[in-house]
Design a protein around this motif. Structure first.
Motif, PDB file in Angstrom:
ATOM      1  N   GLU A 127       2.213 -13.252  54.735  1.00  0.00           N
ATOM      2  CA  GLU A 127       1.975 -14.402  53.858  1.00  0.00           C
ATOM      3  C   GLU A 127       2.777 -14.268  52.568  1.00  0.00           C
ATOM      4  O   GLU A 127       3.369 -15.240  52.074  1.00  0.00           O
ATOM      5  N   LEU A 128       2.786 -13.035  52.003  1.00  0.00           N
ATOM      6  CA  LEU A 128       3.542 -12.792  50.778  1.00  0.00           C
ATOM      7  C   LEU A 128       5.036 -13.054  50.993  1.00  0.00           C
ATOM      8  O   LEU A 128       5.692 -13.674  50.150  1.00  0.00           O
ATOM      9  N   VAL A 129       5.565 -12.578  52.102  1.00  0.00           N
ATOM     10  CA  VAL A 129       6.984 -12.800  52.411  1.00  0.00           C
ATOM     11  C   VAL A 129       7.260 -14.298  52.513  1.00  0.00           C
ATOM     12  O   VAL A 129       8.270 -14.789  51.986  1.00  0.00           O
ATOM     13  N   GLU A 130       6.366 -15.039  53.178  1.00  0.00           N
ATOM     14  CA  GLU A 130       6.538 -16.491  53.292  1.00  0.00           C
ATOM     15  C   GLU A 130       6.549 -17.144  51.910  1.00  0.00           C
ATOM     16  O   GLU A 130       7.385 -18.004  51.625  1.00  0.00           O
ATOM     17  N   LYS A 131       5.610 -16.747  51.041  1.00  0.00           N
ATOM     18  CA  LYS A 131       5.535 -17.321  49.688  1.00  0.00           C
ATOM     19  C   LYS A 131       6.800 -17.002  48.902  1.00  0.00           C
ATOM     20  O   LYS A 131       7.339 -17.863  48.190  1.00  0.00           O
ATOM     21  N   ILE A 132       7.287 -15.764  49.032  1.00  0.00           N
ATOM     22  CA  ILE A 132       8.523 -15.371  48.336  1.00  0.00           C
ATOM     23  C   ILE A 132       9.677 -16.227  48.820  1.00  0.00           C
ATOM     24  O   ILE A 132      10.480 -16.717  48.009  1.00  0.00           O
ATOM     25  N   GLU A 133       9.767 -16.428  50.134  1.00  0.00           N
ATOM     26  CA  GLU A 133      10.850 -17.266  50.685  1.00  0.00           C
ATOM     27  C   GLU A 133      10.733 -18.698  50.167  1.00  0.00           C
ATOM     28  O   GLU A 133      11.735 -19.320  49.829  1.00  0.00           O
ATOM     29  N   GLU A 134       9.506 -19.213  50.111  1.00  0.00           N
ATOM     30  CA  GLU A 134       9.304 -20.562  49.578  1.00  0.00           C
ATOM     31  C   GLU A 134       9.768 -20.640  48.131  1.00  0.00           C
ATOM     32  O   GLU A 134      10.448 -21.599  47.731  1.00  0.00           O
ATOM     33  N   LEU A 135       9.382 -19.623  47.326  1.00  0.00           N
ATOM     34  CA  LEU A 135       9.797 -19.593  45.914  1.00  0.00           C
ATOM     35  C   LEU A 135      11.315 -19.531  45.791  1.00  0.00           C
ATOM     36  O   LEU A 135      11.906 -20.205  44.943  1.00  0.00           O
ATOM     37  N   LYS A 136      11.943 -18.719  46.639  1.00  0.00           N
ATOM     38  CA  LYS A 136      13.404 -18.621  46.610  1.00  0.00           C
ATOM     39  C   LYS A 136      14.026 -19.969  46.930  1.00  0.00           C
ATOM     40  O   LYS A 136      14.983 -20.404  46.273  1.00  0.00           O
ATOM     41  N   GLN A 137      13.481 -20.627  47.961  1.00  0.00           N
ATOM     42  CA  GLN A 137      14.037 -21.928  48.343  1.00  0.00           C
ATOM     43  C   GLN A 137      13.843 -22.946  47.218  1.00  0.00           C
ATOM     44  O   GLN A 137      14.752 -23.709  46.895  1.00  0.00           O
ATOM     45  N   GLU A 138      12.648 -22.936  46.616  1.00  0.00           N
ATOM     46  CA  GLU A 138      12.394 -23.853  45.510  1.00  0.00           C
ATOM     47  C   GLU A 138      13.339 -23.544  44.358  1.00  0.00           C
ATOM     48  O   GLU A 138      13.911 -24.458  43.747  1.00  0.00           O
ATOM     49  N   HIS A 139      13.489 -22.260  44.043  1.00  0.00           N
ATOM     50  CA  HIS A 139      14.367 -21.856  42.951  1.00  0.00           C
ATOM     51  C   HIS A 139      15.811 -22.287  43.242  1.00  0.00           C
ATOM     52  O   HIS A 139      16.494 -22.825  42.375  1.00  0.00           O
ATOM     53  N   THR A 140      16.242 -22.043  44.483  1.00  0.00           N
ATOM     54  CA  THR A 140      17.612 -22.401  44.867  1.00  0.00           C
ATOM     55  C   THR A 140      17.792 -23.914  44.794  1.00  0.00           C
ATOM     56  O   THR A 140      18.804 -24.403  44.281  1.00  0.00           O
ATOM     57  N   SER A 141      16.814 -24.681  45.269  1.00  0.00           N
ATOM     58  CA  SER A 141      16.949 -26.132  45.230  1.00  0.00           C
ATOM     59  C   SER A 141      16.892 -26.645  43.801  1.00  0.00           C
ATOM     60  O   SER A 141      17.615 -27.569  43.434  1.00  0.00           O
ATOM     61  N   LEU A 142      16.067 -26.004  42.932  1.00  0.00           N
ATOM     62  CA  LEU A 142      16.020 -26.389  41.523  1.00  0.00           C
ATOM     63  C   LEU A 142      17.355 -26.060  40.856  1.00  0.00           C
ATOM     64  O   LEU A 142      17.880 -26.838  40.057  1.00  0.00           O
ATOM     65  N   LYS A 143      17.895 -24.897  41.220  1.00  0.00           N
ATOM     66  CA  LYS A 143      19.183 -24.473  40.637  1.00  0.00           C
ATOM     67  C   LYS A 143      20.286 -25.438  41.059  1.00  0.00           C
ATOM     68  O   LYS A 143      21.088 -25.867  40.231  1.00  0.00           O
ATOM     69  N   LEU A 144      20.283 -25.779  42.342  1.00  0.00           N
ATOM     70  CA  LEU A 144      21.276 -26.746  42.832  1.00  0.00           C
ATOM     71  C   LEU A 144      21.098 -28.097  42.148  1.00  0.00           C
ATOM     72  O   LEU A 144      22.075 -28.756  41.764  1.00  0.00           O
ATOM     73  N   LYS A 145      19.849 -28.524  42.010  1.00  0.00           N
ATOM     74  CA  LYS A 145      19.557 -29.805  41.379  1.00  0.00           C
ATOM     75  C   LYS A 145      20.040 -29.797  39.943  1.00  0.00           C
ATOM     76  O   LYS A 145      20.680 -30.762  39.467  1.00  0.00           O
ATOM     77  N   ALA A 146      19.774 -28.658  39.246  1.00  0.00           N
ATOM     78  CA  ALA A 146      20.214 -28.554  37.845  1.00  0.00           C
ATOM     79  C   ALA A 146      21.745 -28.544  37.762  1.00  0.00           C
ATOM     80  O   ALA A 146      22.313 -29.178  36.885  1.00  0.00           O
ATOM     81  N   GLU A 147      22.390 -27.876  38.687  1.00  0.00           N
ATOM     82  CA  GLU A 147      23.856 -27.835  38.677  1.00  0.00           C
ATOM     83  C   GLU A 147      24.414 -29.229  38.958  1.00  0.00           C
ATOM     84  O   GLU A 147      25.436 -29.621  38.395  1.00  0.00           O
TER      85      GLU A 147
END
Length: 151
Positions: A127-147
């Motif tokens: 579950e923790l690994v899944e949450k970390i992956e979700e956070l990474k994806q959210e972070h990456t999509s936020l970073k892309l959105k900001a860029e």
């Protein structure tokens, strides 16, 4: 050759010696010789029982080597081995075995509990690994959105 009675109550050793000897030398020695030799050995064993304080309820295991010479059974008394398990010791042994078995059951139960906990931990880790992956994806999509907004 070697005669071995296996475990037998002391009260039944003579019959067991005779039966085992008949089985070992079947077809090799005259049956009258088997009876004679078994009687001789049983007398020797009885003497040893008296020296050892063997009681009829005790369990014994007897072994002795022998040879066949000119149709006669010759005992090698130097190889005579008599193991004695006293009835009183048997009761203590049975009690000790009960304790060992109880401890083994307790150990099995503790192992099952640890295995269940390990499975729970594995599930939580997944579950923790899944949450970390979700956070990474959210972070990456936020970073892309900001860029993309900067461009």
């Amino acid at each position: 050759m070697k005669l071995n009675t296996g475990y037998v109550r002391a009260s039944g050793y003579a019959h067991k010696v005779r039966r085992v000897l008949f089985a070992l030398v079947k077809g090799k020695v005259d049956p009258k010789e088997v009876v004679r030799a078994a009687g001789e050995l049983n007398s020797k064993i009885f003497e040893e029982f008296q020296k050892l304080g063997v009681e009829k309820e005790d369990v014994v295991r007897i072994s002795v080597e022998f040879s066949i010479k000119d149709g006669s059974i010759v005992w090698d008394y130097d190889t005579l081995s008599i193991e004695v398990y006293k009835k009183s010791e048997e009761e203590r042994l049975a009690k000790a075995m009960e304790e060992v078995e109880a401890r083994e059951r307790e150990l099995d139960q503790k192992i099952r509990e640890v295995e269940e906990l390990a499975l729970k931990l594995r599930s939580v880790a997944e579950e923790l690994v899944e949450k970390i992956e979700e956070l990474k994806q959210e972070h990456t999509s936020l970073k892309l959105k900001a860029e993309m907004e900067e461009s």
